[in-house]
Design a protein around this motif. Structure first.
Motif, short mmCIF file in Angstrom:
data_model
loop_
_atom_site.label_atom_id
_atom_site.label_comp_id
_atom_site.label_asym_id
_atom_site.label_seq_id
_atom_site.Cartn_x
_atom_site.Cartn_y
_atom_site.Cartn_z
N SER A 46 86.09 -101.02 -79.28
CA SER A 46 85.67 -101.32 -77.78
C SER A 46 86.51 -102.28 -77.12
O SER A 46 87.23 -103.08 -77.77
CB SER A 46 84.49 -101.47 -77.88
N ALA A 47 86.25 -102.39 -75.77
CA ALA A 47 86.95 -103.33 -75.23
C ALA A 47 86.78 -105.07 -75.62
O ALA A 47 85.67 -104.98 -76.16
CB ALA A 47 86.65 -103.68 -73.62
N ARG B 43 92.23 -103.35 -74.92
CA ARG B 43 91.29 -102.89 -76.20
C ARG B 43 91.97 -102.96 -77.46
O ARG B 43 93.26 -103.14 -77.50
CB ARG B 43 91.20 -101.38 -75.71
N THR C 248 83.79 -106.93 -74.39
CA THR C 248 82.64 -106.66 -74.83
C THR C 248 82.56 -105.93 -76.29
O THR C 248 81.85 -105.16 -76.68
CB THR C 248 81.99 -105.40 -73.93
N GLY C 249 83.40 -106.54 -76.96
CA GLY C 249 83.76 -106.14 -78.26
C GLY C 249 82.42 -106.11 -79.45
O GLY C 249 81.63 -107.03 -79.38
N ASP C 250 82.33 -105.08 -80.20
CA ASP C 250 81.18 -105.07 -80.97
C ASP C 250 81.53 -105.58 -82.45
O ASP C 250 81.53 -104.66 -83.10
CB ASP C 250 80.63 -103.59 -80.88
N GLU D 107 88.68 -98.72 -86.14
CA GLU D 107 87.63 -97.84 -85.51
C GLU D 107 86.37 -98.19 -85.32
O GLU D 107 85.67 -98.50 -84.02
CB GLU D 107 87.21 -96.72 -86.49
#
Length: 289
Positions: free
Chosen positions: A233-234, A207, A237-239, A229
């Motif tokens: 996410s991981a 992460r 699967t990062g946004d 921030e």
């Protein structure tokens, strides 16, 4: 085009160089790839030119003390090819590959680029995002200037007239950290319309524990944004688009003859997503994942 008249000094020792700078009104010549055009266009009119190319002790690239220290006479090409520097802090090499053309990199210096403080240049953004420092000396002493304080404005470094920038320090990449550099220019070698230097650090669960981006060509000085921030996410699967949107909302570039503010903001967002994704992939690669 011809430069205005000036007194020329070619010191052979650091003390001689500092003596030549002591009374102000002088400019330092190292690579000259930024200074000489300014002189020829009469955008700079120093009373004295202090050529430091005789100070061989400033032609250094050292990996020590938790980072890379680059002397004031180390040319871009030398630093780019230094395997030790690239291993300790890959972002240096990644950015230098975008600096102008090989003929410019053969003469231009990393510290000279920093001291020129052009907000469209690559190395100021790299120093800023890494939280590096510049070491300056004068006849009265020595001081270390953090990157956050060094770039006072466009073409305005936080150097006193009697000071000589002798080195720059770039902290090494921590464990599980990846870096990437991305920029877009109208032609290869031109100043970038926008550029991003990205640093991403992962934890044991892959992460994002830290994500920063340093921007060039979007303001009067290098801009650094903490995107942790927005990119928390991981990684797999990062946004990253969310992080890019967060960055776009905080960028305030100006219009000029090369691009509109809206285009620069959009471009910076695209490059942010690209650079963060590449930096995270590099972090995984360095861990053998």
């Amino acid at each position: 085009m011809k430069p205005p008249q000036f007194d020329y000094r070619a010191p052979r020792t650091a003390d001689e160089a500092l003596d030549a700078l002591a009374d102000g009104g002088a400019k330092v010549l190292a690579g000259g790839q930024s200074l000489i055009p300014l002189l020829n266009m009469r955008l700079a009119a120093p009373s004295r030119l202090v050529d430091i190319n005789g100070l061989a002790e400033l032609d250094t690239v050292e990996v020590a003390g938790g980072g890379v220290r680059i002397g004031a006479l180390a040319r871009h090409t030398r630093v780019e090819r230094d395997t030790g520097a690239a291993a300790a802090q890959p972002l240096i090499r990644q950015a230098l590959r975008h600096v102008a053309h090989p003929v410019i990199r053969n003469r231009g210096t990393v510290v000279g680029s920093l001291a020129h403080a052009d907000p469209a240049a690559e190395m100021p953004a790299v120093l800023a995002v890494l939280g590096g420092t510049v070491e300056a000396v004068s006849a009265t002493g020595r001081r270390t200037i953090p990157a956050a304080e060094f770039f006072a404005g466009p073409l305005e470094p936080a150097l006193r007239p009697d000071e000589l920038a002798v080195s720059a320090f770039f902290p090494a990449a921590p464990r599980r950290t990846g870096t990437a550099f991305a920029e877009t220019a109208r032609r290869h070698g031109d100043y970038a319309l926008a550029g991003v230097a990205a640093v991403v650090t992962l934890d044991d669960d892959l992460r994002v524990t830290a994500a920063r981006a340093g921007y060039l060509s979007v303001g009067g000085t290098p801009l650094v944004l903490d995107l942790t921030e927005a990119a928390a996410s991981a990684v797999r699967t990062g946004d990253w688009p969310a992080a890019a949107g967060y960055a776009r909302a905080r960028l305030d570039p100006g219009d000029d003859l090369h691009a509109s503010a809206d285009y620069r903001r959009h471009l910076a967002g695209v490059l942010t997503e690209r650079a963060l994704r590449a930096a995270a992939e590099e972090a995984l690669s360095r861990e053998g994942l």
